[in-house]
Design an enzyme around this catalytic site. Structure first.
Site, mmCIF file in Angstrom:
data_model
loop_
_atom_site.group_PDB
_atom_site.id
_atom_site.type_symbol
_atom_site.label_atom_id
_atom_site.label_comp_id
_atom_site.label_asym_id
_atom_site.label_seq_id
_atom_site.Cartn_x
_atom_site.Cartn_y
_atom_site.Cartn_z
ATOM 1 N N GLU A 1 53.390 105.416 -68.179
ATOM 2 C CA GLU A 1 54.036 105.087 -66.904
ATOM 3 C C GLU A 1 55.555 105.122 -67.055
ATOM 4 O O GLU A 1 56.277 105.591 -66.169
ATOM 5 C CB GLU A 1 53.592 103.702 -66.423
ATOM 6 C CG GLU A 1 54.259 103.288 -65.123
ATOM 7 C CD GLU A 1 54.296 101.782 -64.924
ATOM 8 O OE1 GLU A 1 55.311 101.281 -64.407
ATOM 9 O OE2 GLU A 1 53.315 101.106 -65.293
ATOM 10 N N HIS A 2 56.050 104.627 -68.179
ATOM 11 C CA HIS A 2 57.490 104.633 -68.434
ATOM 12 C C HIS A 2 57.988 106.024 -68.806
ATOM 13 O O HIS A 2 59.012 106.492 -68.306
ATOM 14 C CB HIS A 2 57.818 103.662 -69.576
ATOM 15 C CG HIS A 2 57.805 102.226 -69.183
ATOM 16 N ND1 HIS A 2 58.910 101.426 -69.205
ATOM 17 C CD2 HIS A 2 56.798 101.430 -68.747
ATOM 18 C CE1 HIS A 2 58.612 100.204 -68.816
ATOM 19 N NE2 HIS A 2 57.317 100.176 -68.537
#
Length: 442
Positions: free
Chosen positions: A73-74
C-alpha cells in the site's frame, strides 16, 4: 431488484441497473483478462471517485510474507517505471484532487477523487501504480521506517491497542486474527523479495476490480481502464475468469473455543475495555438483524449502552458496540473508556446490557428507532461519490450482489424484535473475551 454479480460475463458488454430514485445508472463489464469494471453514473455530479480494488488483505499473507500487503500500500505511491513518487503526488495536487489507499483484512483499495474532467488522469496514474510499481530497494528501506513509525503511533493509542488485541484474542491463530498493518517484527524482517513475490502473485488482471461513481460514462471509462492497464504491460487479450470470491462457509480454524482475559498495562489516564466474541460472517443472512441489534445496543446516543453507562451513571465519555464481518467469520464487541477504578463496574454493565437484550429482547420503540437510524444513515451515506464507489467494490468482492437502496431499506425494515432477540441470545452464549488496557497494577 437485486443485482447478482456473476463470475463470468453473460454475453452482454455490461450489466445495467437503475438503482435508487436519483436516476443513477450502474453498469458492470468483465474484460477478457478478468478485470471487472463497475460504474455508477450520478446525474449532475461534476466530480468522480475511482478505486482500484485488489482482492488481497492481511489474511492472505503466508509465512515469510507477513506485512507485505500493508507494505505494498505504501510502496505503490513511491514510483513506477513511468513516474516518480513526486510525479504521482503532483498529478493530484495540480488538479485539487485527493488520492489515498486503504489496506484491509481481505482487500486493498487505491482511490482518488477528482473533477470529472480529470478522471482520465486519475485512471492512468492509479493503473500505472497497480501494474508497474518499481518496489525500489532503497525506497523499501525508507518506507520500512515510515511503517514502523505508523505502528508505533498506533501503539501509543490505548484504544487502538485494545481493539487490535481484542481481534487477536477472539480469532486466535486464524489468519484474520493478525493485525492488518503487520507487527514491528514482521515489518523489520520481511525482505524485498517476499514483498515483490506477494505483488506479482496478487496484483493481476483476474484479481482487480475498478469501480467509479459520480460524473462517469461507463463505456468511456472501460476504454480508459483497458488502455491504461495495457500501457502498464498487462495482457487483457486472453479470456481469463476473475478470481473467485471468498467462500462464505463458516471458517473457525484456529479460533479459540474459550474466551480470553487479557490485561495490558499502559501509563495513561483512562482504561479502555473491549468485550466480545465471534460474530457473523459478511454474507450471513442475519447481518441486517445484527445491524438493528447493534444500533439498539450501542449505536447512538439513544442506545442502551450510552444511556445506561454515560447518561444515567456518568461512568464513561465513550461507549458503543461494534461488529465486523469477513469471509467465514466475524467479530462482535462492546467498548467503553472509563476511569481505572471503575473498570469492574463498567465491565459488569457492558455484559449485563448484552445479556438483558438476549433475555428480554428490544421494545417496539427501540426497534422502530433503530430501523429509522439505519435507514437514514444508509441514504445519507450515499450522498457522495466515494461512498458509492466503495459500495460497488464491496458488492463485487464481498457480497456477490448489489442491492438497490430500496431493497436494502426493505431488508432492514423486515427485521423483527424476535430476530434481534434470537441473535442477541446466540451472541451472548458464545465464548467471551475481555481486553483491558490501562494503568493497572499486578
Amino acid at each position: 431488484m437485486t443485482w447478482h454479480l456473476p463470475l463470468v460475463a453473460d454475453g452482454e458488454p455490461g450489466a445495467e441497473l437503475t438503482a435508487g430514485q436519483d436516476g443513477a445508472t450502474i453498469r458492470r463489464t468483465i474484460l477478457p483478462g478478468g478485470v471487472r469494471v463497475l460504474t455508477e453514473q450520478m446525474p449532475g455530479q461534476r466530480s468522480a471517485t475511482v478505486g482500484a480494488w485488489v482482492g488481497v488483505g492481511s489474511r492472505d499473507e503466508t509465512d515469510g510474507h507477513f506485512g507485505s500487503t500493508h507494505f505494498l500500500e505504501h510502496l505503490l505511491f513511491k514510483g513506477t517505471t513511468r513516474r516518480t513518487a513526486m510525479d504521482i503526488a503532483e498529478a493530484f495536487d495540480a488538479v485539487g484532487g485527493e488520492a489515498n489507499a486503504a489496506t484491509g483484512k481481505e482487500h486493498t483499495c487505491y482511490y482518488a477523487r477528482v473533477l470529472d474532467t480529470d478522471l482520465p488522469m486519475a485512471i492512468d496514474v492509479i493503473s500505472d501504480m497497480v501494474t508497474s510499481a518499481r518496489l525500489d530497494a532503497d525506497e523499501l528501506e525508507t518506507e520500512r521506517g515510515v511503517i514502523l513509525e505508523e505502528l508505533a503511533m498506533n501503539d501509543d493509542d490505548p484504544g487502538d491497542v485494545a481493539h487490535e488485541e481484542f481481534s487477536a484474542a477472539v480469532l486466535g491463530k486464524h489468519p484474520l486474527g493478525r493485525p492488518i498493518g503487520g507487527t514491528p517484527d514482521t515489518i523489520r524482517d520481511v525482505p524485498r523479495e517476499a514483498v515483490l513475490e506477494h505483488y506479482r502473485w496478487h496484483y493481476r488482471p483476474e484479481t482487480l476490480v475498478v469501480t467509479a461513481a459520480g460524473g462517469v460514462d461507463h463505456e468511456t471509462l472501460v476504454d480508459q481502464v483497458t488502455e491504461a492497464l495495457t500501457a502498464g504491460g498487462w495482457s487483457l487479450d486472453e479470456p481469463v475468469a476473475p478470481r473467485a470470491r471468498r467462500s462464505d462457509v463458516e471458517d473457525l480454524d484456529g479460533v479459540p473455543t474459550e474466551g480470553v482475559a487479557l490485561t495490558i498495562r499502559r501509563t495513561v489516564e483512562q482504561a479502555n475495555i473491549v468485550i466480545g466474541s465471534t460474530g457473523l460472517s459478511a454474507t450471513d443472512d442475519r447481518r441486517f438483524a445484527l445491524s438493528v441489534l447493534n444500533a439498539a445496543l450501542g449505536g447512538g446516543m439513544s442506545s442502551r449502552l450510552f444511556q445506561e453507562i454515560r447518561e444515567k451513571r456518568g461512568l464513561a465519555y465513550t461507549t458503543y458496540s461494534f461488529a465486523s464481518g469477513h469471509g467465514g467469520v466475524g467479530t462482535f464487541g462492546l467498548y467503553a473508556g472509563c476511569a481505572p477504578a471503575k473498570v469492574d463496574q463498567v465491565t459488569d454493565l457492558l455484559v449485563s446490557e448484552l445479556e438483558r437484550l438476549a433475555a428480554d429482547g428490544i421494545t417496539g420503540a427501540e426497534l422502530d428507532r433503530s430501523i429509522g437510524q439505519l435507514s437514514g444513515g444508509l441514504v445519507l451515506g450515499l450522498e457522495d461519490s466515494g461512498s458509492r464507489m466503495s459500495r460497488l467494490g464491496k458488492a463485487e468482492l464481498v457480497y456477490g450482489e448489489l442491492l438497490s437502496v430500496a431493497e436494502s431499506l426493505e431488508r432492514i425494515k423486515a427485521v423483527t424484535a424476535d430476530d434481534v432477540r434470537a441473535l442477541a441470545e446466540d451472541l451472548a452464549a458464545r465464548p467471551r473475551s475481555v481486553v483491558r488496557v490501562g494503568p493497572f497494577g499486578d
